[in-house]
Write a protein that holds these residues in place. Sequence first.
Motif, PDB file in Angstrom:
ATOM      1  N   GLY A 242      -7.816 -11.373   1.170  1.00 40.96           N
ATOM      2  CA  GLY A 242      -7.144 -10.064   1.188  1.00 40.96           C
ATOM      3  C   GLY A 242      -8.058  -8.995   1.780  1.00 40.96           C
ATOM      4  O   GLY A 242      -9.198  -8.840   1.358  1.00 40.96           O
ATOM      5  N   ILE A 243      -7.528  -8.265   2.745  1.00 44.59           N
ATOM      6  CA  ILE A 243      -8.349  -7.314   3.478  1.00 44.59           C
ATOM      7  C   ILE A 243      -8.673  -6.091   2.602  1.00 44.59           C
ATOM      8  O   ILE A 243      -7.945  -5.786   1.662  1.00 44.59           O
ATOM      9  CB  ILE A 243      -7.621  -6.881   4.791  1.00 44.59           C
ATOM     10  CG1 ILE A 243      -8.578  -6.184   5.750  1.00 44.59           C
ATOM     11  CG2 ILE A 243      -6.427  -6.008   4.466  1.00 44.59           C
ATOM     12  CD1 ILE A 243      -9.571  -7.097   6.416  1.00 44.59           C
TER      13      ILE A 243
ATOM     14  N   ASP B 201      -1.307  -8.132   0.344  1.00 43.95           N
ATOM     15  CA  ASP B 201      -0.194  -8.439  -0.562  1.00 43.95           C
ATOM     16  C   ASP B 201       0.342  -7.218  -1.293  1.00 43.95           C
ATOM     17  O   ASP B 201       1.011  -7.368  -2.314  1.00 43.95           O
ATOM     18  CB  ASP B 201      -0.598  -9.525  -1.567  1.00 43.95           C
ATOM     19  CG  ASP B 201      -1.665  -9.058  -2.551  1.00 43.95           C
ATOM     20  OD1 ASP B 201      -2.131  -7.892  -2.441  1.00 43.95           O
ATOM     21  OD2 ASP B 201      -2.045  -9.845  -3.431  1.00 43.95           O
ATOM     22  N   SER B 202       0.040  -5.998  -0.783  1.00 44.29           N
ATOM     23  CA  SER B 202       0.515  -4.810  -1.488  1.00 44.29           C
ATOM     24  C   SER B 202       0.938  -3.722  -0.509  1.00 44.29           C
ATOM     25  O   SER B 202       0.423  -3.648   0.613  1.00 44.29           O
ATOM     26  CB  SER B 202      -0.590  -4.260  -2.400  1.00 44.29           C
ATOM     27  OG  SER B 202      -1.656  -3.756  -1.618  1.00 44.29           O
TER      28      SER B 202
ATOM     29  N   GLU C 106       0.253  -0.610  -0.943  1.00 43.62           N
ATOM     30  CA  GLU C 106      -0.900   0.287  -0.782  1.00 43.62           C
ATOM     31  C   GLU C 106      -1.770  -0.175   0.377  1.00 43.62           C
ATOM     32  O   GLU C 106      -2.221   0.624   1.193  1.00 43.62           O
ATOM     33  CB  GLU C 106      -1.779   0.313  -2.046  1.00 43.62           C
ATOM     34  CG  GLU C 106      -1.110   0.842  -3.299  1.00 43.62           C
ATOM     35  CD  GLU C 106      -0.536  -0.262  -4.159  1.00 43.62           C
ATOM     36  OE1 GLU C 106       0.288  -1.067  -3.632  1.00 43.62           O
ATOM     37  OE2 GLU C 106      -0.896  -0.343  -5.338  1.00 43.62           O
TER      38      GLU C 106
ATOM     39  N   ALA D 264      -4.121 -14.441  -5.881  1.00 48.62           N
ATOM     40  CA  ALA D 264      -3.572 -13.261  -5.212  1.00 48.62           C
ATOM     41  C   ALA D 264      -2.145 -13.534  -4.758  1.00 48.62           C
ATOM     42  O   ALA D 264      -1.632 -14.641  -4.877  1.00 48.62           O
ATOM     43  CB  ALA D 264      -4.453 -12.910  -4.018  1.00 48.62           C
ATOM     44  N   GLY D 265      -1.490 -12.491  -4.224  1.00 44.82           N
ATOM     45  CA  GLY D 265      -0.199 -12.679  -3.590  1.00 44.82           C
ATOM     46  C   GLY D 265       0.953 -12.074  -4.363  1.00 44.82           C
ATOM     47  O   GLY D 265       0.832 -11.707  -5.539  1.00 44.82           O
TER      48      GLY D 265
ATOM     49  N   ILE E 145      -9.505  -5.736  -4.072  1.00 44.18           N
ATOM     50  CA  ILE E 145      -8.599  -6.137  -2.986  1.00 44.18           C
ATOM     51  C   ILE E 145      -7.207  -6.529  -3.493  1.00 44.18           C
ATOM     52  O   ILE E 145      -6.342  -6.866  -2.692  1.00 44.18           O
ATOM     53  CB  ILE E 145      -9.189  -7.283  -2.128  1.00 44.18           C
ATOM     54  CG1 ILE E 145      -9.522  -8.507  -2.991  1.00 44.18           C
ATOM     55  CG2 ILE E 145     -10.412  -6.810  -1.351  1.00 44.18           C
ATOM     56  CD1 ILE E 145      -9.840  -9.758  -2.181  1.00 44.18           C
TER      57      ILE E 145
ATOM     58  N   ARG F 127      -2.996  -7.481 -10.021  1.00 43.85           N
ATOM     59  CA  ARG F 127      -1.961  -8.360 -10.572  1.00 43.85           C
ATOM     60  C   ARG F 127      -1.632  -7.916 -11.994  1.00 43.85           C
ATOM     61  O   ARG F 127      -1.956  -8.624 -12.958  1.00 43.85           O
ATOM     62  CB  ARG F 127      -2.432  -9.818 -10.563  1.00 43.85           C
ATOM     63  CG  ARG F 127      -2.609 -10.451  -9.184  1.00 43.85           C
ATOM     64  CD  ARG F 127      -1.314 -10.470  -8.361  1.00 43.85           C
ATOM     65  NE  ARG F 127      -0.222 -11.178  -8.989  1.00 43.85           N
ATOM     66  CZ  ARG F 127       0.098 -12.451  -8.730  1.00 43.85           C
ATOM     67  NH1 ARG F 127      -0.611 -13.153  -7.866  1.00 43.85           N
ATOM     68  NH2 ARG F 127       1.118 -13.012  -9.329  1.00 43.85           N
TER      69      ARG F 127
ATOM     70  N   TYR G  62      -4.845  -9.026 -14.349  1.00 46.78           N
ATOM     71  CA  TYR G  62      -6.175  -8.953 -13.753  1.00 46.78           C
ATOM     72  C   TYR G  62      -6.147  -8.229 -12.417  1.00 46.78           C
ATOM     73  O   TYR G  62      -5.082  -8.068 -11.810  1.00 46.78           O
ATOM     74  CB  TYR G  62      -6.813 -10.341 -13.594  1.00 46.78           C
ATOM     75  CG  TYR G  62      -6.067 -11.334 -12.731  1.00 46.78           C
ATOM     76  CD1 TYR G  62      -6.052 -11.219 -11.345  1.00 46.78           C
ATOM     77  CD2 TYR G  62      -5.396 -12.406 -13.304  1.00 46.78           C
ATOM     78  CE1 TYR G  62      -5.374 -12.138 -10.555  1.00 46.78           C
ATOM     79  CE2 TYR G  62      -4.712 -13.331 -12.518  1.00 46.78           C
ATOM     80  CZ  TYR G  62      -4.710 -13.187 -11.150  1.00 46.78           C
ATOM     81  OH  TYR G  62      -4.052 -14.092 -10.370  1.00 46.78           O
TER      82      TYR G  62
ATOM     83  N   LEU H  48      -8.361  -8.153  -8.573  1.00 48.54           N
ATOM     84  CA  LEU H  48      -9.150  -9.050  -7.723  1.00 48.54           C
ATOM     85  C   LEU H  48     -10.200  -8.255  -6.967  1.00 48.54           C
ATOM     86  O   LEU H  48      -9.898  -7.190  -6.421  1.00 48.54           O
ATOM     87  CB  LEU H  48      -8.226  -9.725  -6.707  1.00 48.54           C
ATOM     88  CG  LEU H  48      -7.401 -10.883  -7.231  1.00 48.54           C
ATOM     89  CD1 LEU H  48      -6.147 -11.059  -6.392  1.00 48.54           C
ATOM     90  CD2 LEU H  48      -8.234 -12.156  -7.193  1.00 48.54           C
TER      91      LEU H  48
ATOM     92  N   HIS I 206     -13.415 -14.720  -4.072  1.00 53.09           N
ATOM     93  CA  HIS I 206     -12.592 -13.892  -4.957  1.00 53.09           C
ATOM     94  C   HIS I 206     -13.196 -13.873  -6.357  1.00 53.09           C
ATOM     95  O   HIS I 206     -13.621 -14.920  -6.853  1.00 53.09           O
ATOM     96  CB  HIS I 206     -11.174 -14.453  -5.096  1.00 53.09           C
ATOM     97  CG  HIS I 206     -10.359 -14.437  -3.841  1.00 53.09           C
ATOM     98  ND1 HIS I 206     -10.497 -15.394  -2.871  1.00 53.09           N
ATOM     99  CD2 HIS I 206      -9.382 -13.592  -3.408  1.00 53.09           C
ATOM    100  CE1 HIS I 206      -9.629 -15.123  -1.880  1.00 53.09           C
ATOM    101  NE2 HIS I 206      -8.954 -14.047  -2.185  1.00 53.09           N
TER     102      HIS I 206
ATOM    103  N   ILE J 164      -6.566  -0.203  -5.336  1.00 45.83           N
ATOM    104  CA  ILE J 164      -6.909  -1.121  -4.241  1.00 45.83           C
ATOM    105  C   ILE J 164      -7.756  -0.359  -3.227  1.00 45.83           C
ATOM    106  O   ILE J 164      -7.420   0.753  -2.832  1.00 45.83           O
ATOM    107  CB  ILE J 164      -5.625  -1.705  -3.618  1.00 45.83           C
ATOM    108  CG1 ILE J 164      -4.990  -2.671  -4.630  1.00 45.83           C
ATOM    109  CG2 ILE J 164      -5.930  -2.421  -2.307  1.00 45.83           C
ATOM    110  CD1 ILE J 164      -3.607  -3.127  -4.262  1.00 45.83           C
TER     111      ILE J 164
END
Lengths: 368, 368
Positions: A84-85, A108-109, A111, A140-141, B263, B266, B271, B273, B314, B329
Amino acid sequence: MRISEIETPALLLDRGRLERNVGRMRARLEALGVPLRPHVKTAKSAEAVRLAVAGQPGGITVSTLKEAEYFLDRGFTDILYAVGIAPSKLGHVASLRERGAEVTIVLDSAEMAEAAAERAAALGACFPVLIEVDTDGGRAGVRADDARLVEVGRRLHGSAGTRLRGVMTHAGRSYECRSPAELRAMAEQERAGAVAAAEALRSAGLPAPVVSVGSTPTALFAERLDGVTEVRAGVYMFMDRVMAALGVCAEADIAVSVLATVIGHRPDLGYLLIDAGGLALSKDRGSAGDYGRLADPVSAAPLGLAVASVNQEHGLVPAAAADFERLPIGASVRIHPNHACMTAAAHEFYLLVEDGEVVERWQRCNFW
Amino acid sequence: MRISEIETPALLLDRGRLERNVGRMRARLEALGVPLRPHVKTAKSAEAVRLAVAGQPGGITVSTLKEAEYFLDRGFTDILYAVGIAPSKLGHVASLRERGAEVTIVLDSAEMAEAAAERAAALGACFPVLIEVDTDGGRAGVRADDARLVEVGRRLHGSAGTRLRGVMTHAGRSYECRSPAELRAMAEQERAGAVAAAEALRSAGLPAPVVSVGSTPTALFAERLDGVTEVRAGVYMFMDRVMAALGVCAEADIAVSVLATVIGHRPDLGYLLIDAGGLALSKDRGSAGDYGRLADPVSAAPLGLAVASVNQEHGLVPAAAADFERLPIGASVRIHPNHACMTAAAHEFYLLVEDGEVVERWQRCNFW
C-alpha cells in the motif's frame, strides 16, 4: 572455490534446486493459462529473477522502491509495487516513471486515492493504480462486497492523476492452511474474491482490466484461475521450511541455506556452537519453533539437528556425544531456513553452488 | 530535512539520547577505574563509535571481520574479535594484521588452539589470543576451574604462532536477571570468574595480562571491577526495550527507532497497518512479545500502541476508534525496538535526528 574454503556465515543458493522450483511454477501456471508476475521480494536478485521470467510475458512485483530502482537499472520496466502506497513515496514513484518504469501502485482507501490524485497534480504525473482487495481478512484491502470498493474506484477513475487498472489481492492466510484441501479452497477463495471485486467495478461502469492474485501456496494449489489475468509469487523460487511444513514443497526443494562453522563444543551442557546466529539466520522461528535445521555442507542431506537458540553471532545446537564426533570444531554445516525471505535479507550476496563448488556470486538488493 | 519528508521505513538515531547513553557508560567506568573497549556490534558505525571512545585509551571489540575491516579503514587498529575463531577465518585475520590491525582472537578449546598454531605456521603469522571463559553457563568458554583452561593456555603459550594474552568472558545471562540485586550479583560473578581464570593461568606460570569482561547490564551494575583490565559493552549506546525491561535504562533512553507510515486502516478488524514489517523491525519479540512500540515521530513520546504482528513489509497495530482519528492514513510514527542490534542490522544507514530535523546520515557496516 570449494565450500570448505568459504568464510562463514555465508548464504548459499543451490542452482539445481532453484531451477527446478522456477520450472515447477512456470509449468503450473502455463497449465492454468495465466501469466506469472514474479514477486522479487524473496530473491532480490536480477539473476534469479531472470531465470523466473524466462518465457513469461509479464513484468515483476516489488516490495520496495529500492527493488524498483535496482530492477529498472537492469532492464525490468513493468513493475507492480505491491505494498500500500504512502503519500511520501509518490515523488519517488513519479521519478521512476520519468526514468521509463511503468510502475503501478496499490491502495485501498478513498483517503489515499485522494492523496495520490493531489500529489499527481503537484508532480504533473499520472499513477496507474490497482485497488487492493481483502479476500482472507488477513491484512490490507477492501472487501469485494464493501461499497467503498466502488467509491475508491470512482475517485481513481475520476481523477486526471490516477488511472484505475483493476484489482489485486494476496491470500496471506494460505500460510495458515493445514491440508491440500484447505490450500485448494484458499486458492479458490482468493480467485473468486478478486474476480468478484473486478466485476463490482465493471458493473459500476469502471475499468478493471487487471485481476492480480497470488501467494506461493495458492499459485501452486489453484485448480482454476478463470477471470485472473496474472499471478504473483516469490518464495517459490527458494522455498523454505514453512513451505515444506505446509506441504507446498519437500525439504529437499529448499534452495537457500546458510553455511556456518562449528566454533565450539559444550558436551558438559549438551550443545555445540556455530558461527551463525540471529543476524545470519534471522529470528524467524517459523512453524518449527527453532532457527533452522542442520544439513551436510556439500550434499545438503539433513543431519537431524536444529538451532535451538541464537545470539547475534552464535547459534546453539543441542547435540549428543556422536554429534561432537561427526561435527568437530572447524566443521562446516548448512542451515536450512524457516523463512527464506527473512534469512536471505540478512545477507549481501548469494554464493551459487553446484556439485559442492561455488560457481557464481549474485548480489542482493537489500534495504529501502 | 524534516522527519515528515523521510521515505519510510527508515532508521532514526536520536543524537541527544546517544550522547547521554555514551556519557553514562563512560562516567560509570571512570568511577570504577577500568577502561572501556566498546563493542561495535550494535552501532556498526565509525561515527557512533568515535563518540563512544572519546577520552578512552583502549581499542574496540568487533563481532565480524567485516567490522574489523571497516574500522581499520577508519583508523581503529586495536581490535578484539570476540566471537570464537574458526580455522577458515585465520587467513583473513592474518591479512588484517599485515595491514596494521592489532587483531586479537578468541578461542576456548585445545583443538582450536592447535589449529590456530598450525595455520599461523603456514601463514607466517602470530595471533594474540584470549581464552574465552564461561562464567554463567550460557554459551561458549571453558570454566575457570576446568583443567582444560590451563591445558589450552599451555598450548597457546608453547606455540610460536600464538601469543597468550589472557582471558575474556561475557555474562550473557545478565539479560535474564530480574532485579538490580540479581544484576549486581551477575556482574560480580562475571568479574570473579574471569579473575579466577586469569589467576589459574598465572599460577601455572602462564601470562594473563588481559582480563576482559562485559555486557551492558553487568557493566552498568558492577560495584567493583578489581582485577579486570577492560570492559566490553555495545547495546548501551542505543539501549532498547529489552534493556528497559531489565531496568538497565528508561524507555526514554532508547536512541534508535524505525520511522514508519500508516498505510491502512482496518476499523472492521481493529487494526491499522504501517509500512514497517519483519524486515524493518526484525522478528525479535524481546521480552514484550510484540515487535516494537509506537511513539510520536517528532517528540518520541509513547502512543500506547504496539506492533502485534508483521509480514515482510507490513506491521499490524491493534487500534481503537480514537487511534484511527489521531493516526490518519499517511501519518508518521516511530517504533522503538525490542532489540536494537537486530533492528539496526536491517538498515543501511542512520538518519541522525535532533529537534525533529535530520542533521546527518551515518552509514552502517552490515554483513560479513
